[in-house]
Design an enzyme around this catalytic site. Structure first.
Site, PDB file in Angstrom:
ATOM      1  CG  ASP A  74      -1.219  -4.069  -6.738  1.00 11.17           C
ATOM      2  OD1 ASP A  74      -2.099  -3.965  -7.613  1.00 11.17           O
ATOM      3  OD2 ASP A  74      -1.284  -3.494  -5.640  1.00 11.17           O
ATOM      4  CG  HIS A  96      -4.754  -1.583  -7.472  1.00  7.73           C
ATOM      5  ND1 HIS A  96      -3.911  -2.272  -6.629  1.00  7.73           N
ATOM      6  CD2 HIS A  96      -5.762  -1.119  -6.693  1.00  7.73           C
ATOM      7  CE1 HIS A  96      -4.395  -2.219  -5.397  1.00  7.73           C
ATOM      8  NE2 HIS A  96      -5.527  -1.530  -5.404  1.00  7.73           N
ATOM      9  CG  ASN A 156      11.953  12.557 -10.966  1.00  4.10           C
ATOM     10  OD1 ASN A 156      10.968  13.128 -10.494  1.00  4.10           O
ATOM     11  ND2 ASN A 156      11.864  11.425 -11.633  1.00  4.10           N
ATOM     12  CB  ILE A 189       8.841  14.658 -13.868  1.00  2.45           C
ATOM     13  CG1 ILE A 189       9.423  13.265 -13.555  1.00  2.45           C
ATOM     14  CG2 ILE A 189       9.637  15.366 -14.950  1.00  2.45           C
ATOM     15  CD1 ILE A 189       9.097  12.202 -14.585  1.00  2.45           C
ATOM     16  CB  ALA A 213      -4.872  -6.971   6.475  1.00  2.00           C
ATOM     17  CB  ALA A 226      -0.410  -9.580   7.473  1.00  2.00           C
ATOM     18  CB  SER A 247      -5.259  -0.231  -2.446  1.00  2.00           C
ATOM     19  OG  SER A 247      -5.792  -1.517  -2.532  1.00  2.00           O
TER      20      SER A 247
END
Length: 269
Positions: free
Chosen positions: A32, A62, A75, A77, A163, A168, A215
């Site tokens: 990415d 992104h 966690n 947060i 894709a 894929a 995405s």
């Protein structure tokens, strides 16, 4: 406080976490724009294949967002990812403008194969086929990498590349009502769908953002693959892909939804 994004709940990731399946020991490459250092992410390594951008830090946002959906930490947060203990690798193949060369993406896939990645998340695509890219997908697959890729956001009745390639796993997007997102490309070669509308995840600057797109759907599936790999460490990439499809929740038309909505609970039973 930590919130659980709707998509994480919808794919039933918390049920897998309650079984002790969090993606521990599973290596996931995010091909990415890079991944920014973030208090809700643990980035183990990576590489950049973008000319002029040697750092794996994210100048776009992104890649950081995609990474959080895969593995935002459990966690106190922020948000929670599908596989919070998965090992994230930042493989920069797209520049700060969000664009990238086929050669960069091919090099990223080669890196994933060379470095023992179990899963590669490709939240990227092009309407045009490329022999170079297809060869890279096939090579990574032969080396054990499960390549998971976005179907595309044009709304067209055909899947983007890479894709669409046989090796894929093509992921489309659904909304909060489990309907196909209007932008989600569909048709022959679509394998599975996942939440891709109003997806809350990590963002550069130690912040969070809500984004739409195939995405955003793709990392839900990459994360689920990591959970399955932890549970079944001897399984091949092909076995994991087939298992995710076989355990998906059917949403009707295979043309629109592939096998259906990825289901982390059923996949880790």
């Amino acid at each position: 406080a930590q919130s659980v994004p709707w998509g994480i709940s919808r794919v039933q990731a918390p049920a897998a976490h309650n079984r002790g399946l969090t993606g521990s020991g599973v290596k996931v490459a995010v091909l990415d724009t890079g991944i920014s250092t973030h208090p809700d992410l643990n980035i183990r390594g990576g590489a950049s294949f973008v000319p002029g951008e040697p750092s794996t830090q994210d100048g776009n946002g992104h890649g950081t967002h995609v990474a959080g959906t895969i593995a935002a930490l459990n966690n106190s947060i922020g948000v929670l990812g599908v596989a919070p203990s998965a090992e994230l690798y930042a493989v920069k193949v797209l520049g700060a403008d969000g664009r990238g060369a086929i050669s960069s993406i091919a090099q990223g896939l080669e890196w994933a194969g060379n470095n023992g990645m179990h899963v590669a998340n490709l939240s990227l695509g092009s309407p045009s086929p490329s022999a170079t890219l297809e060869q890279a997908v096939n090579s990574a697959t032969s080396r054990g990498v499960l390549v998971v890729a976005a179907s595309g956001n044009s709304g067209a009745s055909s899947i983007s590349y890479p894709a669409r390639y046989a090796n894929a796993m093509a992921v489309g997007a659904t909304d909060q009502n489990n309907n196909r997102a209007s932008f989600s490309q569909y048709g022959a070669g679509l394998d599975i769908v996942a939440p891709g509308v109003n997806v809350q995840s990590t963002y550069p600057g130690s912040t969070y953002a809500s984004l739409n797109g195939t995405s955003m759907a793709t990392p839900h599936v990459a994360g689920a693959a990591a959970l399955v790999k932890q549970k079944n460490p001897s399984w091949s990439n092909v076995q994991i892909r087939n298992h995710l499809k076989n355990t998906a929740t059917s949403l009707g038309s295979t043309n629109l939804y592939g096998s259906g909505l990825v289901n982390a609970e059923a996949a880790t039973r």
